[in-house]
Scaffold this active site. Sequence first.
Site, mmCIF file in Angstrom:
data_model
loop_
_atom_site.group_PDB
_atom_site.id
_atom_site.type_symbol
_atom_site.label_atom_id
_atom_site.label_comp_id
_atom_site.label_asym_id
_atom_site.label_seq_id
_atom_site.Cartn_x
_atom_site.Cartn_y
_atom_site.Cartn_z
ATOM 1 C CD GLU A 255 31.536 -41.271 -38.874
ATOM 2 O OE1 GLU A 255 31.225 -40.103 -39.135
ATOM 3 O OE2 GLU A 255 30.734 -42.100 -38.392
ATOM 4 C CE1 TYR B 109 30.007 -37.083 -35.703
ATOM 5 C CE2 TYR B 109 31.385 -37.180 -37.666
ATOM 6 C CZ TYR B 109 30.357 -37.684 -36.903
ATOM 7 O OH TYR B 109 29.695 -38.800 -37.310
ATOM 8 C CG ASP C 1 25.941 -35.482 -36.099
ATOM 9 O OD1 ASP C 1 25.316 -35.503 -35.018
ATOM 10 O OD2 ASP C 1 25.490 -35.957 -37.140
#
Length: 371
Positions: free
Chosen positions: A54, A137, A155
């Site tokens: 991520e 996020y 996102d």
Amino acid sequence: MTRAAEQVFDTSRDFAPALIGWYDRHHRSLPWRVNPDERQQGVVPDPYRVWLSEIMLQQTTVAAVKAYFEKFVRLWPDVVALARAESDDVMKAWAGLGYYSRARNLKKCAEIVAFEHGGRFPDTEAGLKALPGIGDYTAAAIAAIAFDRPAVVVDGNIERVVTRFLVCETPLPQAKPEIRAFLSTVLPKDRPGDFAQAMMDLGATVCTPKSPACILCPLSDGCRARSEGTQTRFPLKAPKAQKPERVGAAFVAVRGDGAVLLRKRIESGLLGGMSEVPGTAWTARQDGQTEVEAAPFAADWKRCGEIRHVFTHFALTLTVYRADLAAHPAPEDHWWSPRDQIAGEALPSVMKKVVEKAIPGATKARGKATS
DNA sequence: CACTCGTGGTA
DNA sequence: TTACCAAGAGT
């Protein structure tokens, strides 16, 4: 209720099942992902791999991330290994991926998780968001994907899917609350992690920015933009300012044995903590000639040409100079990088262009891999 | 909120 | 070639 009414797309009822059903068949298989069938068989995601991926994927394409992800998990298989790594080695491994504050925060985060949380990542959004490099996020994404918590993940892909589905006339980022509110009404309680990944896969492979493949979309029956034919109008965004031009000079000192003189940038700001060849500051275009007196030392500096590099908020043209010396002491805070180590240095892409201009092939790995 | 902060691919 | 953009965060 008539038969026709039963076939109408009821968003609150059909959105998540349609999406998840599509995901089960058309999900992407990625190195950091546990596929839905594997998860059903009891495979649990590794929070370290979810977190690492991520961070790397922030504003970065899947294609660019893959090789870096593989390299990182090979060098540092778990968060404790990364916490114990040398910061310089982490920056070297990150070189070329961009947004280098991510690498600095990655190391800080690993140390906190390893040394203050017993090597385990927090399993809540709030706990995750308290860590460096993890914002709204990423906290939601890790909570949902690694821990299957019902977090609302938003996102760029999801913003595009939702604003099109709703025909959201509010421009970004103001539309964010509306997007979150909508998602909270359709979020399934049973598979929040797969829901988040499904939304992102849909945005990446079907509901794409320029030419969405609506014919393949599981949500097309409920999509307002699709019904109006206005898909590519969304999401609405404020116009961007044009990029200013900056110029500067870079000096590549080459020793007889092929070593190149380098120095390290300060930890904060642009390319913070990364290595570079000596050079002038990068300033707004001025008509005066580049000053060779900014070179690290007096030598026969010869102009090799120019390189151009475009950053997020400005464009840069650097004049590249090269000097060949038999031997010379490295100035304070500089060092001579041996020929076979240059490719492994923490050089950002702009600096690799500079070195390549002066010494073609110098930044390409030769022979055995280093570090 | 507005701005900083990379890079490489694509139309 | 220009312009946009890709799983955003920090200040």
